[in-house]
Enzyme design. Structure first.
Site, PDB file in Angstrom:
ATOM      1  N   CYS A 290      10.335  -5.039   6.082  1.00  0.00           N
ATOM      2  CA  CYS A 290      11.769  -5.033   5.820  1.00  0.00           C
ATOM      3  C   CYS A 290      12.328  -3.711   6.301  1.00  0.00           C
ATOM      4  O   CYS A 290      11.652  -2.687   6.226  1.00  0.00           O
ATOM      5  CB  CYS A 290      12.049  -5.169   4.332  1.00  0.00           C
ATOM      6  SG  CYS A 290      11.563  -6.755   3.675  1.00  0.00           S
ATOM      7  N   GLU A 324       8.790  -7.942  11.450  1.00  0.00           N
ATOM      8  CA  GLU A 324       8.507  -9.251  10.871  1.00  0.00           C
ATOM      9  C   GLU A 324       9.743 -10.134  11.009  1.00  0.00           C
ATOM     10  O   GLU A 324      10.881  -9.674  10.948  1.00  0.00           O
ATOM     11  CB  GLU A 324       8.156  -9.058   9.383  1.00  0.00           C
ATOM     12  CG  GLU A 324       7.558 -10.287   8.738  1.00  0.00           C
ATOM     13  CD  GLU A 324       7.234 -10.047   7.267  1.00  0.00           C
ATOM     14  OE1 GLU A 324       6.848  -8.911   6.939  1.00  0.00           O
ATOM     15  OE2 GLU A 324       7.374 -10.987   6.472  1.00  0.00           O
TER      16      GLU A 324
END
Lengths: 434, 729
Positions: A290, A324
């Site tokens: 994140c 990601e």
């Protein structure tokens, strides 16, 4: 007067960035009554969820009200009224946009509202299962329920800043009713009142994130925090990050992650600007899980700095990495921008080699930048640099690209200085634990 | 366009791409068409969101303008940064350290209460503070503890009292307030925890669930466990180390103190001019005794160690002897194995081989007296090393000094230890029990409280035996029978002149052993001229106390008595006739036995030699054959299978032990049965006796009838038979 229920769609008044009135179509997600006035939680179709808000009835265009189809009322698996927003079928006229749409051009979406999104998600198994345990983001949103789709915190006070959360965050439910949630700026503990914060600050002596400083240049520092060793801080960080990251999942604990917190120093302490988390061991070459720049610091180059830092770490590790997935809209823009600038920097820096035309392989670019090969290719495509000429692929730099790059680099003051990085990668696989 | 009918090759990441400026390639106009050959890369975004209005707009703007335009950015909810009270809230200033901040992994954080007081609490606190002084932190600690102690149910007031060590009034007020405020919900807000049953799998507010075991592989968990155990062990060992170090510290301190005190004493003595220690002696008089037994204990420590080593050396040999009694056909090496499996200590009922203290022991332990019996100690030194294993036959019952016991050094009446009239120790005794008997004996208490009766043979035995036949005619008397003391050394000298050196050595050993037989203070043993059948302790009898009567039946006791009688008689008779001859032949006998002669040869020897020596020779074959090192003087009796095997200690075995430990026995214990005894069997050499001999010689008995050696009664019979042929021959 007809009753407006969840799932209804109707145009709702909102101001755009130019402060002009717009009436975009919106879906009613929830209705509540506060002091005898009805409030409606609306999601603007084709707008990001972060713009969802509670509106009064006077902003609703009742004349164009569409009731949800029958199926929309059927409860979802969670027993909650399913109300996934779904974009109406549309033509993408914009040629540039077309290129970005992945290879599903004819993808049909349900025009009507409500109902679970069947085409994009494989929710056909019907059995809710726990999300995957690797990574930090949820791409599978079949378990979204109405609760998580609505913002639950009105306002967060963090240091000097008051932040309006964009998304749901699982702070303790007792605190969601508060007009303002107070956070300790340094340990990120949530408190219900200013008085409590005041009391807390007499006991909390942190003035920087509770980890090791691995980078400092000027006022910018990076702190590394182990999600296993410093659970409380990691969880608090995740809670506030979730307020601004839609796809972030807090389903599992923070053990397998490292948190790199970027701070800006002033005499009051090391103030958090943003952070990114990273799996200690990634099976998919993710070097970022994140990533977030807190809203007060957005659009000032901090995001790119965070990204740059993440690639510097990958360079030290000797690996290529990629963030990601899924990326958020802002994430995609930031990464594209970073990748473009990084690659263009290399391409423009190539000097003719004893009269020969400079040339470079994609792998070389990837090695130099630690940007994963696929991201290099996608960026080259996005920048429209790849051309086929005389039987081979070439890279062509157009004037506008060169000019735009130079202008952007001129504005890009914040850079990571690799010399200031004091980082030794750990082999987490050998530790047996995170 | 037609030129582009070919299919473009896939983009190769490893292939160098030449970099051109657009200006350098004016002819490249339709490149966009070609570039479609490169596969599209996914953007990595959620597909729903990829189409979002603002993103599309922003991306097109970027495409067009190559930089962001202010109105083309994606709008986000606003954030304010104008807190007016920030400086008041976050007090103090922080200086940047020169070094990068490094957080200590185990920094001892001050335990602060998680609860933070709110304004409501502040009101209460102010109210309370009118009566007493209470800090906000104190209040927070109290609430924190109450909160953490209560889960679903609030803690009771009583529990709260235990929890908080506070003034009662204060406690009550805070507790009541807390109870009112709490109303079944936590005051310390926490992120909702998962229920372990899985019911909260999809609860929106549950976060930070524990990862299931899939994440941590089994191997890792095992590692965790192992390392946890290691940590525990480490901890234990560390604490042990701490204890040890503390003890060492204590010891060293004591040592230092002792040194200081000694120094002080010396100084004081010097000041008093107490150079000969008189003052010290007077001053330390009450302490002297203590000092006396302290010193031997110290000496004992070292000597005991020595003894143990010797005992170990001896172990195998002992075991072989033991083994013999169990399984005659078992080979030697197996015996040792057996011994290892069942060390002798395992048999609590086992008899001590000899409860005696040898000269060597005496010398070791009683250094006070060591100077006095120098002559004896030199004799000890002269004894061949073969005697070593016999010196410590006690096994588990070996003599050990006990702390705090006063061991007096032996009193020597004269220059010689061994010359002590027997009558000082033995008294004429009559047994009122069924095997009426009368003779010299002494009573002592053996280990385990058993009462032992040591019998001694003397020249009057024949007379006494006759008297035995008149039951009840004797009363116990303490009449002293004077006996002629014989100088041991003289005897030895005499022996050495007439027999080979080996036999002399053996004799030496035996002589020595004689004095070692008794408990230490009783060094004296009445030794008469062996030619005249001098009295010697021949038998020790168990008179089992009722509590420990064990398995000795009256018959066994009786039969044994009879045997003893016979032996005594025979001894007396035979010895008188064959003393000189026996002296000459006995060593020869031993030599033969040591060279593993067959039983026939043994019997021939028996024929040629006097019966009384034959008896000793036959029985002595077993030990000597097994172990040439072992002095062969021992009689066969101690090796009687039944004796050592039987669960109770039969008197025969006791006597055997006694014999074993009594040197010179062979000359005195001529096992000749008195003719008038009813038990005589004029049969051929009894198998068991032969067996004993052959066992020793490792030859299967010629005429050996298999006997159940486990049967005690049989053994007893065997014993009697054992001696029988000797008489016959």
């Amino acid at each position: 007067m007809v009753e407006i229920v969840e799932g209804c769609r109707l145009p709702v008044l909102r101001k755009n960035q130019e402060n002009e009135d717009e009436w975009p179509l919106a879906e009613i997600l929830s209705v509540k009554e506060v002091s005898a006035r009805k409030l409606y939680y609306v999601h603007y179709i084709d707008f990001n969820k972060r713009l969802d808000e509670w509106v009064t009835s006077d902003r609703l265009d009742m004349k164009k009200l569409q009731f949800p189809k029958k199926e929309a009322k059927t409860p979802t698996k969670n027993g909650l009224p399913g109300s996934r927003p779904s974009s109406p079928e549309r033509e993408v006229q914009n040629g540039t946009a077309r290129r970005l749409i992945p290879s599903q051009p004819g993808r049909k979406r349900k025009a009507n509202c409500g109902g679970t999104d069947e085409d994009s998600q494989d929710s056909s198994d019907g059995i809710p299962s726990a999300p995957r345990m690797t990574g930090s983001l949820v791409s599978d949103r079949s378990h979204d329920d109405i609760v998580t789709r609505m913002k639950n915190i009105e306002c967060i006070e963090l240091g000097r800043h008051r932040l309006k959360p964009w998304y749901f965050s699982p702070y303790p439910q007792e605190l969601t009713a508060l007009p303002i949630l107070y956070l300790c700026e340094f340990c990120l503990k949530y408190l219900k009142s200013l008085k409590c914060l005041q009391r807390h600050l007499t006991k909390c002596n942190l003035r920087h994130p509770p980890g090791n400083e691995i980078y400092r240049k000027g006022t910018i520092s990076f702190f590394e925090i182990d999600g296993r060793k410093n659970k409380t801080y990691s969880q608090n960080l995740c809670l506030i990050a979730k307020c601004f990251l839609d796809h972030k999942t807090l389903y599992y604990d923070t053990d397998p992650f490292l948190f790199y917190v970027m701070t800006e120093y002033d005499p009051k302490g090391f103030h958090i600007v943003g952070y990114f988390s990273k799996e200690k061991e990634s099976t998919e070459d993710y070097n970022v899980a994140c990533i977030l720049t807190l809203p007060p610091y957005q659009r000032r180059g901090y995001g790119k700095l965070l990204i740059e830092f993440s690639y510097e770490l990958s360079k030290v590790e000797g690996k290529t990495g990629t963030p990601e997935k899924p990326l958020s809209d802002l994430g995609l823009l930031s990464y594209r921008s970073y990748w473009s600038q990084t690659i263009l920097e290399i391409l423009m820096g190539l000097k003719p080699d004893n009269g020969e035309r400079p040339q470079i392989t994609i792998n070389e670019i990837s090695e130099i930048t630690s940007v994963k090969k696929e991201d290099v290719i996608s960026t080259l495509q996005y920048l429209n640099l790849i051309n086929y000429y005389k039987g081979q692929y070439i890279l062509t730099l157009s004037e506008d690209i060169v000019d735009g790059h130079e202008r952007a680099m001129h504005k890009r003051h914040l850079r990571i200085d690799p010399k200031c990085l004091h980082f030794t990668p750990k082999d987490w696989s050998k530790r047996g634990k995170w | 366009m037609s030129k582009l009918s070919f299919r473009a090759r896939a983009l190769d990441a490893a292939r160098p791409l030449p970099v051109y400026r657009r200006a350098e390639l004016p002819q490249l106009t339709d490149c966009g068409f070609i570039s479609r050959a490169v596969p599209q890369m996914p953007s990595g975004m959620d597909k729903d969101e990829e189409l979002e209005h603002h993103l599309q707009r922003a991306m097109s703007a970027q495409q067009v303008f190559r930089e962001r335009k202010e109105n083309m950015v994606i709008p986000v909810p606003e954030a304010e940064s104008n807190s007016t009270y920030y400086d008041r809230l976050y007090k103090g200033q922080v200086k940047v350290p020169k070094q990068l901040i490094h957080v200590q992994p185990l920094s001892l954080d001050l335990e602060q209460p998680d609860y933070d007081m709110d304004s409501e609490d502040e009101t209460l606190l102010n109210r309370l503070n009118r009566k007493m002084d209470m800090k906000p932190l104190q209040f927070e600690i109290m609430v924190d503890r109450l909160e953490k102690a209560s889960t679903h149910q609030e803690v009771s007031l009583a529990e709260a009292k235990r929890l908080l060590n506070e003034d009662d009034y204060l406690l009550k007020s805070v507790y009541d307030y807390w109870l009112r405020k709490r109303r079944n919900r936590c005051l310390i807000f926490q992120v909702k925890q998962e229920n372990r049953d899985g019911s909260t799998n999809h609860h929106a507010y549950v976060a930070f669930r524990r990862r299931t075991e899939k994440m941590t592989t089994r191997k890792n968990r095992k590692n965790d466990e192992a390392s946890y155990e290691k940590m525990l062990r480490l901890r234990r060992e560390f604490s042990r180390t701490v204890t040890i170090l503390e003890m060492i510290k204590k010891r060293e301190k004591s040592k230092r103190e002792l040194l200081h005190l000694t120094l002080e004493v010396v100084e004081k003595r010097y000041q008093l001019s107490d150079f000969n220690g008189d003052v010290l002696k007077t001053v330390a008089l009450p302490l002297e005794e203590k000092a006396v037994y302290c010193a031997p204990v110290n000496v004992n420590n070292s000597s005991r160690h020595k003894t143990n080593v010797k005992a170990k050396m001896q172990k195998n040999q002992v075991s072989m002897r033991e083994e013999l009694t169990f399984d005659p056909t078992r080979p030697k090496n197996r015996c040792t194995k057996w011994e290892r499996l069942f060390p002798p200590q395992r048999f609590p009922g086992r008899l001590p081989r000899a409860e005696s203290i040898y000269r060597a022991d005496v010398n070791q332990y009683d250094f006070h007296s060591s100077g006095e019996d120098e002559g004896n100690s030199t004799m000890v030194a002269q004894t061949p090393p073969t005697s070593d294993d016999e010196n410590y036959p006690d096994g588990v019952f070996i003599f050990r000094r006990t702390d705090g016991c006063l061991y007096l050094s032996p009193r020597w009446d004269g220059g010689h230890v061994d010359i002590q009239p027997l009558h000082e120790r033995h008294f004429l005794t009559k047994l009122s029990l069924s095997p009426d008997w009368m003779g010299l004996s002494r009573r002592r208490t053996g280990r385990g409280g058993r009462i032992l009766l040591d019998r001694a043979s003397c020249s009057l035995d024949s007379l006494l035996n006759q008297l035995d036949t008149y039951p009840g005619s004797w009363t116990r008397s303490r009449t002293v029978y004077p006996n002629e003391p014989v100088d041991l050394d003289q005897k030895l000298l005499m022996n050495s002149s007439s027999i080979p050196s080996l036999s002399q050595a053996l004799k030496n050993i035996q002589t020595l052993r004689r004095c070692c037989f008794r408990p230490r203070p009783i060094q004296n043993q009445r030794i008469t001229d062996s030619r005249t059948a001098g009295p010697s302790v021949e038998d020790r009898r168990f008179l089992d106390t009722p509590g420990s009567a064990g398995g000795i039946t009256e018959e066994q006791y009786y039969s044994h008595q009879q045997q003893l009688m016979k032996m005594k008689k025979q001894q007396l008779e035979q010895l008188q006739y064959n003393e000189a001859m026996s002296r000459a032949t006995a060593p020869l006998d031993h030599q033969r036995n040591q060279s593993h002669r067959s039983p026939e040869s043994t019997s021939r020897t028996l024929d040629s030699v006097s019966a009384h020596f034959a008896a000793s020779a036959v029985v002595s074959t077993s030990p000597s054959a097994q172990d040439a090192l072992r002095p062969p003087k021992t009689t066969g009796v101690p090796n009687c299978p039944g004796a050592s095997r039987s669960s109770y200690s039969t008197s025969s075995s006791v006597s055997g032990v006694g014999l074993l430990s009594i040197p010179k026995q062979q000359s005195q214990v001529g096992a000749v049965y008195p003719t008038h005894h009813h038990n005589i069997r004029p049969s051929a050499p009894p198998p068991s006796a032969l067996k004993l001999a052959t066992l020793a010689a490792k030859v299967i008995p010629v005429s050996g009838l298999p006997r159940d050696i486990d049967e005690p009664d049989r053994q007893l019979n065997g014993l009697s038979e054992n001696t029988q042929p000797m008489e016959v021959t």
